[in-house]
Each structure stands twice: as structure tokens, then as C-alpha cells.
Design an enzyme around this catalytic site. Structure first.
Site, short mmCIF file in Angstrom:
data_model
loop_
_atom_site.label_atom_id
_atom_site.label_comp_id
_atom_site.label_asym_id
_atom_site.label_seq_id
_atom_site.Cartn_x
_atom_site.Cartn_y
_atom_site.Cartn_z
N LYS A 85 -6.30 -5.18 3.94
CA LYS A 85 -6.34 -4.26 2.79
C LYS A 85 -5.25 -3.19 2.92
O LYS A 85 -4.65 -3.05 4.00
CB LYS A 85 -7.73 -3.62 2.70
CG LYS A 85 -8.12 -2.82 3.94
CD LYS A 85 -9.60 -2.45 3.93
CE LYS A 85 -9.99 -1.73 5.21
NZ LYS A 85 -11.44 -1.50 5.30
N TYR A 88 10.58 26.21 8.67
CA TYR A 88 9.70 27.02 7.83
C TYR A 88 8.68 27.79 8.66
O TYR A 88 8.13 27.25 9.62
CB TYR A 88 8.92 26.13 6.86
CG TYR A 88 9.75 25.60 5.72
CD1 TYR A 88 10.33 26.46 4.79
CD2 TYR A 88 9.93 24.23 5.55
CE1 TYR A 88 11.08 25.96 3.74
CE2 TYR A 88 10.67 23.72 4.50
CZ TYR A 88 11.25 24.59 3.60
OH TYR A 88 11.97 24.09 2.57
C1 LIG Z 1 -11.78 -1.91 6.64
C2 LIG Z 1 -12.95 -2.70 6.99
C3 LIG Z 1 -12.98 -3.46 8.17
C4 LIG Z 1 -11.91 -3.37 9.23
O1 LIG Z 1 -12.13 -2.20 9.98
P1 LIG Z 1 -11.19 -1.77 11.20
O2 LIG Z 1 -11.84 -0.57 11.75
O3 LIG Z 1 -9.85 -1.48 10.60
O4 LIG Z 1 -11.16 -2.92 12.10
C5 LIG Z 1 -14.07 -4.28 8.38
N1 LIG Z 1 -15.08 -4.33 7.49
C6 LIG Z 1 -15.11 -3.58 6.36
C7 LIG Z 1 -16.26 -3.67 5.43
C8 LIG Z 1 -14.06 -2.74 6.08
O5 LIG Z 1 -14.08 -1.98 4.98
#
Ligand SMILES: *Cc1c(COP(=O)(O)O)cnc(C)c1O
Length: 357
Positions: A35, A254
Site C-alpha cells: 500500500k 532559521y
Molecule cells: C499496513 C498493514 C499491514 C502491514 O503492516 P506492517 O507493520 O507494515 O508490516 C498488515 N495488515 C494490515 C491490516 C495493514 O493495514
């Protein structure tokens, strides 16, 4: 010539890290979680690296699943948030996407008409999404009445504290999940983000869901990816565009938040928070040049940041500074910025080209 600031993406690292996930997953299979544009690395890069070894991908939403098809990969893709509209179900069915159903409204969309095979989310304590364990019998009988039970691929749950080995919560969630789904022994079970892979004795059932570990970053705040046997897949690099001596008593940037105690060789680097480098990373955040570790000084600006080159006196204008990558892990930078590697990797902006190697 374009600005040389770049995120180099190491495809071999994805393959190495996925192998590591599979080793840790034992008998479970692993769906690669890609994702958020492959956690900021580029969905095409990560899916093309992993496609030969991966029989299922997982993403948050349908656009991300479509990007996997556009990249030419045909594996089933789990949609971890399900769909956001009834109309999307027909597309899911046609394209081999597997929504995770998590609420009554999504259930009601399954009425008549075509629908994809799907997962059912069980809320075992994370309390973001899913049906409570006691609701499952009713959910499953509704699905049976609608003639949909055969389309249930399996059950999914998500852990709230898998990264904290001292907490009992994951053990509790695991027990609740196992009991809740026991009446349907033929269906698949998926628990286990990256952190769960590293928990001694944690059952991962049929399918684990590694995300952050595939990119070489750590799911645990007190460990870095390399300490867990992972290889960083992104190297964020930017050129030194000037070097100068800042005299004792002079400040940089800054807010004049850093003042030299002695004459100090300083470099300006062409990257800033508009590229996704965290503005909260203060003085002493590590970086590297020519394999030498150096440190940030003063405040991060929109397009630039300053480094102390005392530890790398031979560095010259044009040399590339690694902001994170093989020498400095993104997890270390995240710690200095009060965040986690996930946020830094997914936050690299579109101004930074991703270049595969
Ligand atoms: C993003 C996600 C994962 C992966 O999690 P990580 O901590 O990046 O390994 C697994 N399951 C669900 C439902 C998620 O939303």
C-alpha cells in the site's frame, strides 16, 4: 540538468527482505503489503521485484490494486479496507481483488449481482475495523442466507501492540481470534504484520502480512531494520551544494537554533521538508557522506539542510549525502524526528525521483 536529489531503490533488497519474512513465517504464506505506493518506494518497483515470489499482494484501496494490474501482475490483491462503494464490487470480481469486509454496510452491498471473493475482518482489540467475535455467527449466517458463504476466503485480524514483546495484548488477541473463527475450520486465517514475524512463538496461521519489513525498516521503535536482518530498500541522497567554515559564535539557518562553539566545516545539502525529509529532525540527527557518518545542525528548511562536516573533512561540493539508506538507517532518523520509519518512507514527496538499481 535536474537536481541530483534522488531516492535510490534497491530491488534486491525487496527480494532479500521478502525471503526473510517467509523464513520467519514458517508454514504460513506471506502476502506482500504494498500500500501507499509501496511504502513510498514506487508500486511498480516493489511489485516487479516481488512478483515472481509472491502469490498475493495486499493494499489499502482499489486504486492501489489497479496500479498493480497496470504494472502487469495478475496475483490476487487483498483490499485491506474493503471497498468504499457498492459499485466497486463488480470491478473487484472482474479484476481479482479481494476486499476485506469489516462493517454491516459492506455486507449489505453483497445482495444480488456479481461479487468478488472476500475476507472478513474480526476486531480482536485493535478497535479500528471489524466485527466483534460475538457478531461473527450472525455475519456468517447472513452470508449463508445470501448464498455468499462459499465466497469467504478467510478471516483477518490486526494486532495493536505486536511490536511490544513485553505486552500480553498480542497473545490475548491471538487467543480471541482463534476461538472466534474456530467454528469455520476450512477458512484461511491471516494475522501478522511485520512485527508479529519477530515475536517468538507467535502463530501466523495460513497467511502473514508483512509490510514495513519488506522495505528494510523496522516495525519496532527500539530496533533498526539492519539489526533485524533486513536490508534498506531506499537510499535517500542529495548533493552538497556548498561548504564553508562557520566561525565560532556564528549560527546557521532559521531561528539561529545552532551556534558553532568552534570554527566548523559546514555543508548545505539540497533536500528539505518539501522533499519529505522531516523538519522535526534536529541537530545531531545522523546522515552520511562518502561512507562517513556526519550530523545535521540547525533547522531543516524547505529545500535545504545543514550538516557538520567535521567528521568528513574531505567532502566536497557535488558529493552526495545519504540522508538514510545503508549507512544511516531510516529508523535512526525517525527516532531523532520523533516518528517511525513508516512515516518517513511514505512521506518522500513526488519532487524526489525514485530510481531503481
Ligand atoms: C499496513 C498493514 C499491514 C502491514 O503492516 P506492517 O507493520 O507494515 O508490516 C498488515 N495488515 C494490515 C491490516 C495493514 O493495514
Amino acid at each position: 540538468m535536474p537536481r541530483p536529489t534522488v531516492a535510490r531503490i534497491d530491488l534486491d533488497a525487496f527480494r532479500h527482505n521478502f525471503r526473510r519474512a517467509r523464513e520467519l513465517a514458517g508454514d504460513a504464506q506471506s502476502m506482500a503489503v504494498v500500500k501507499a505506493d509501496g511504502y513510498g518506494h514506487g508500486i511498480e518497483a516493489v511489485t516487479s521485484a516481488l512478483s515472481p515470489d509472491t502469490t498475493r499482494f495486499a493494499v489499502a484501496c482499489i486504486e492501489e490494486a489497479l496500479a498493480i494490474r497496470q504494472a502487469g501482475h495478475q496475483q490476487p490483491v487483498a483490499l485491506l479496507q474493503g471497498t468504499h462503494a457498492r459499485d466497486d464490487l463488480a470491478d473487484c470480481e472482474r479484476l481479482g481483488f479481494e476486499p476485506v469486509l469489516h462493517n454491516q454496510e459492506q455486507l449489505s452491498w453483497l445482495g444480488s449481482g456479481r461479487s468478488p471473493d472476500f475476507w472478513v475482518k474480526v476486531n480482536t482489540g485493535m478497535n479500528r475495523l471489524g466485527f466483534r467475535p460475538e457478531e461473527l455467527p450472525e455475519v456468517m449466517s447472513k452470508l449463508q442466507a445470501a448464498g455468499r458463504q462459499h465466497q469467504v476466503i478467510g478471516f483477518v485480524t490486526h494486532f495493536a501492540r505486536a511490536d511490544d514483546f513485553d505486552s500480553e495484548m498480542t497473545t490475548r488477541q491471538t487467543r480471541v481470534f482463534e476461538e472466534a473463527v474456530a467454528p469455520w475450520p476450512g477458512l484461511l486465517r491471516s494475522v501478522g504484520n511485520s512485527a508479529a514475524h519477530f515475536r517468538p512463538g507467535q502463530p501466523l496461521y495460513e497467511w502473514s502480512r508483512p509490510g514495513i519489513m519488506l522495505y528494510g525498516a523496522s516495525p519496532m521503535e527500539n530496533r533498526t531494520g539492519p539489526e533485524l536482518g533486513l536490508r534498506p530498500a531506499m537510499s535517500l541522497e542529495a548533493p552538497l551544494i556548498t561548504t564553508r567554515i562557520v566561525r565560532a559564535g556564528e549560527s546557521v539557518g532559521y531561528g539561529a537554533s545552532w551556534t558553532a562553539e568552534q570554527d566548523t566545516l559546514m555543508g548545505m545539502v539540497a533536500i528539505g521538508y518539501a522533499d519529505g525529509y522531516p523538519r522535526h529532525a534536529g541537530t545531531d540527527t545522523p546522515a552520511a557522506v562518502n561512507g562517513q557518518r556526519i550530523r545535521l545542525i540547525g533547522r531543516v528548511s524547505m529545500d535545504m539542510l545543514a550538516v557538520d562536516l567535521s567528521a568528513a573533512p574531505d567532502a566536497r561540493e557535488g558529493d552526495m549525502v545519504e540522508l538514510w539508506g545503508k549507512t544511516v538507517s531510516v529508523d535512526e532518523v525517525a527516532r531523532h524526528a520523533g516518528t517511525i520509519g513508516y512515516e518517513l518512507l511514505t512521506g518522500v514527496t513526488s519532487r524526489v525521483p525514485r530510481v531503481r538499481e
